[in-house]
Write an enzyme that holds these catalytic residues in place. Structure first.
Site, mmCIF file in Angstrom:
data_model
loop_
_atom_site.group_PDB
_atom_site.id
_atom_site.type_symbol
_atom_site.label_atom_id
_atom_site.label_comp_id
_atom_site.label_asym_id
_atom_site.label_seq_id
_atom_site.Cartn_x
_atom_site.Cartn_y
_atom_site.Cartn_z
ATOM 1 N N LEU A 1 0.915 -1.241 -0.076
ATOM 2 C CA LEU A 1 0.049 0.169 0.055
ATOM 3 C C LEU A 1 0.770 1.071 0.166
ATOM 4 O O LEU A 1 0.522 2.084 -0.788
ATOM 5 C CB LEU A 1 -0.858 -0.112 1.183
ATOM 6 N N TYR B 1 -4.184 -7.443 16.676
ATOM 7 C CA TYR B 1 -4.428 -6.290 15.548
ATOM 8 C C TYR B 1 -5.568 -5.561 15.435
ATOM 9 O O TYR B 1 -5.683 -4.345 15.493
ATOM 10 C CB TYR B 1 -4.426 -7.170 14.349
#
Length: 261
Positions: free
Chosen positions: A17, A149
C-alpha cells in the site's frame, strides 16, 4: 488540501500500500519523505518517483528511530504525516508468542502515537497541515483470530478521534481511514486462505490508495472503505451482540485456518 503544496512523511513506504500511495501522491504533485525499514526498496521507489522525494530508514519501534525520523521530517519541512506503517498477525491469541503481540501493538499503535507526538509542535506551526492514520475495518469490527491487531487498530481510531477534537482550534486536520482487506504481501498464506473460505472482499492497493488520496484532499475526519463491511462496523457500534452471534458461526473456519503458533 492542495497536494501540489504538500510535503509528506509517509511511513511504511516500502510496503504494498505504501508504494502505491507514494506513486499516487507524487503524481498529484506532492513531495515525499519515504520512511521504512527496507533501504533498497525505499531507494528504488524514490528513484522511480523522480520528483525530489527522499528515502529515510527508521524503526518506529525504537525511541531513537522515532527521534531520528522526526528530525528528518522537520529538516524536510513536512506539513503532512501519514502513519501507514503496520504489521499483521493472524492467529488465536493463546497460541501467539508474546513478542508477536508486542510487535503488533508497537508498530500499529504505539509507533504512530509516538511519531505524532514528536512532530505535533512542528505541524501546528505550519500554515496548513494534516495527520492521516491508516486504520482498518477491524478497528471498528474486531474479528476472531485478530485480537491484538483489532485492539491496535481500535486504539488508533480512538487516538485519531480524540486528537481531531483536541486540535479543533488549530490548522491541523486529523484524518482516519479504515480500509477492509487489501491484497498486498502483508497478507500471509493463512490470511489469504481464510479470506477465500469466508468469501471476504479484498481491495487492490491501487483502489485503497486512491481513496486515501481523496480523503486527504477533502481533509474531513473519518472514512470506512468497502460495503458491507462499513455497515457491519456501524452495526457493531450500536448492537455488538448481533455481530457476536454472526461471527460465532464463522469461528470454526477461523480456527481451521489459524496457525498453531
Amino acid at each position: 488540501m492542495q497536494l501540489n503544496h504538500a510535503r509528506i512523511l509517509l511511513t511504511g513506504a516500502s510496503g504494498g500500500l505504501g508504494q502505491e500511495l507514494a506513486r499516487q501522491l507524487a503524481a498529484a504533485g506532492a513531495v515525499l519523505l519515504l520512511a521504512g525499514r527496507d533501504d533498497g526498496r525505499l531507494r528504488s521507489l524514490s528513484a522511480s518517483l523522480g520528483n525530489g522525494s527522499t528515502p529515510v530508514c527508521g524503526d518506529l519501534g525504537r525511541p531513537a528511530g522515532v527521534a531520528a525520523l522526526a528530525a528528518a521530517a522537520r529538516h524536510f519541512e513536512v506539513n503532512v504525516l501519514i502513519n501507514n506503517a503496520g504489521v499483521g498477525a493472524f492467529g488465536l491469541l493463546e497460541t501467539q508468542e508474546w513478542s508477536t503481540i508486542e510487535e503488533v501493538l508497537a508498530t500499529n499503535l504505539e509507533g504512530p502515537i509516538h511519531l505524532t507526538h514528536a512532530l505535533l509542535p512542528w505541524l501546528k506551526a505550519q500554515p496548513q497541515a494534516a495527520i492521516v492514520n491508516i486504520g482498518s475495518t477491524f478497528g471498528s469490527l474486531p474479528f476472531p483470530g485478530f485480537a491484538a491487531y483489532s485492539a491496535a487498530k481500535a486504539g488508533l481510531r480512538g487516538f485519531s478521534q480524540a486528537l481531531r477534537r483536541e486540535l479543533a482550534d488549530s490548522l491541523v486536520a486529523v484524518i482516519h481511514v479504515a480500509p477492509r482487506a487489501i491484497d498486498t504481501p502483508l497478507n500471509s498464506a493463512a490470511v489469504n486462505a481464510l479470506n477465500r473460505a469466508l468469501k471476504n472482499h479484498s481491495d487492490s492497493a491501487d483502489d485503497v490508495a486512491r481513496q486515501i488520496v481523496a480523503a486527504l484532499r477533502r481533509g474531513d475526519g473519518e472514512h470506512h472503505f468497502g460495503f458491507p463491511e462499513r455497515l457491519f462496523a456501524w452495526l457493531n457500534g450500536v448492537a455488538p451482540s448481533l455481530i457476536d452471534r454472526g461471527l460465532a458461526g464463522k469461528l470454526p473456519i477461523v480456527k481451521q485456518h489459524s496457525p498453531s503458533s
